[in-house]
Scaffold this active site. Structure first.
Site, PDB file in Angstrom:
ATOM      1  N   ASP A   2       0.862  -1.192   0.000  1.00 25.82           N
ATOM      2  CA  ASP A   2       0.000   0.000   0.000  1.00 25.82           C
ATOM      3  C   ASP A   2       0.898   1.243   0.000  1.00 25.82           C
ATOM      4  O   ASP A   2       1.017   1.946   0.997  1.00 25.82           O
ATOM      5  CB  ASP A   2      -0.872  -0.085   1.272  1.00 25.82           C
ATOM      6  CG  ASP A   2      -1.862   1.047   1.407  1.00 25.82           C
ATOM      7  OD1 ASP A   2      -2.154   1.721   0.405  1.00 25.82           O
ATOM      8  OD2 ASP A   2      -2.351   1.245   2.544  1.00 25.82           O
ATOM      9  N   THR A   3       1.554   1.465  -1.146  1.00 23.77           N
ATOM     10  CA  THR A   3       2.547   2.549  -1.236  1.00 23.77           C
ATOM     11  C   THR A   3       2.291   3.405  -2.477  1.00 23.77           C
ATOM     12  O   THR A   3       3.242   3.750  -3.202  1.00 23.77           O
ATOM     13  CB  THR A   3       3.980   1.968  -1.292  1.00 23.77           C
ATOM     14  OG1 THR A   3       4.030   1.004  -2.359  1.00 23.77           O
ATOM     15  CG2 THR A   3       4.374   1.282   0.002  1.00 23.77           C
TER      16      THR A   3
END
Ligand code: SPV
Ligand code: MG
Length: 284
Positions: free
Chosen positions: A54-55
């Site tokens: 989740d970047t």
């Protein structure tokens, strides 16, 4: 009633509304059947189900497609986790146009710098300037074509270790810029700092919380403390990982699936969730 009006009602109600993180149409249907009030289209879940961190790797279009899928699958209002707004104020305006046109009830953007890293990572928690983020909120509100879409401003001040005073200053600035609600995120193991925030909050707009790490705070106590909406952001993802792992390991070890049969949903149950009979009745 449009789903965004339903979400507005939930935020104003004296009860604590509950949202379940759902990264697929299937999960959204199960969340609705379980009695949740809303669906959270979580960036953590959507990226994890694609095998990615989740970047800020997925694009706005990919996150929008995930939100549209859950929105179509269930009758609940969807709150789309739009990370930092996918760029600067121009990207935020574009995002609002797209999510509103797609019928999404609410969007949430957070005051971190793009590309962001999931809040529970010790690395990469860089806060955006308060004035810049407040400007993005004002741009978001001005970009709506109707007053309905709910814009939630999320502060990561506590995640970045900047304390309750900074979280309050930021939440106040975002409410003044026109946010419909503020989400104050925390990675503490107790609700202490969230309770302090709520005790000192002006009440200008409703407050949203994500009790992932302070998970034993009951909804009745949240109500007394002044929470409007609580988001169970990633429990469905984590439950899925445990169930998939248990099932896959058991099949591999036994050399057949007999031992898992009593535990896994039947094919008939899946057909019911898919409403297969309703679909088949459409054919001649
Ligand atoms: C998400 O679900 O993607 C969130 C909440 O942003 S958290 O993962 O808890 O930061
Ligand atoms: Mg997220």
């Amino acid at each position: 009633m449009h789903k965004s009006q339903k979400l507005r009602e939930l935020l104003q109600s004296p009860d604590v509304a509950t949202a379940m993180g759902s990264a697929s149409g299937l999960a959204a249907i199960l969340a609705e059947q379980a009695g949740f009030d809303a669906v959270w289209s979580s960036s953590f879940e959507v990226s994890a189900f694609r095998g990615l961190p989740d970047t800020s790797l997925l694009t706005m279009t990919q996150y929008l497609a995930a939100s549209v899928e859950v929105n179509r699958a269930c009758g609940l209002p969807v709150i789309a986790d739009c990370d930092t707004g996918f760029g600067n104020a121009l990207n935020v305006a574009h995002m609002i146009h797209e999510y509103e046109a797609a019928g999404i009830a609410g969007v949430c953007i957070e005051d971190k710098v793009f590309p962001k890293v999931n809040s529970f990572s010790a690395r990469g928690q860089v806060l955006e300037e308060t004035e810049e983020f407040a400007h993005r909120i004002a741009v978001a509100k001005a970009a709506q074509s109707t007053p309905d879409l709910v814009v939630i401003a999320r502060t990561e001040a506590l995640i970045a270790g900047r304390g309750v005073g900074e979280a309050l200053r930021r939440a106040d600035a975002y409410a003044s810029a026109g946010a419909d609600a503020v989400l104050v995120h925390s990675k503490a193991s107790t609700p202490g700092e969230i309770q302090e925030f709520l005790g000192r909050w002006s009440g200008a707009v409703p407050v949203v919380v994500v009790p992932t790490t302070y998970y034993d705070w009951p909804v009745d106590e949240m109500r007394q403390a002044g929470v409007a909406l609580t988001i169970y952001a990633n429990q469905a993802l984590r439950a899925s990982v445990s169930a998939l792992r248990r099932t896959m390991t058991a099949i591999r070890e036994a050399g057949c699936s007999a031992t898992v049969e009593p535990e896994v949903a039947s094919v008939k149950e899946i057909f019911e969730i898919q409403r297969l009979d309703d679909w088949l009745s459409l054919s001649r």
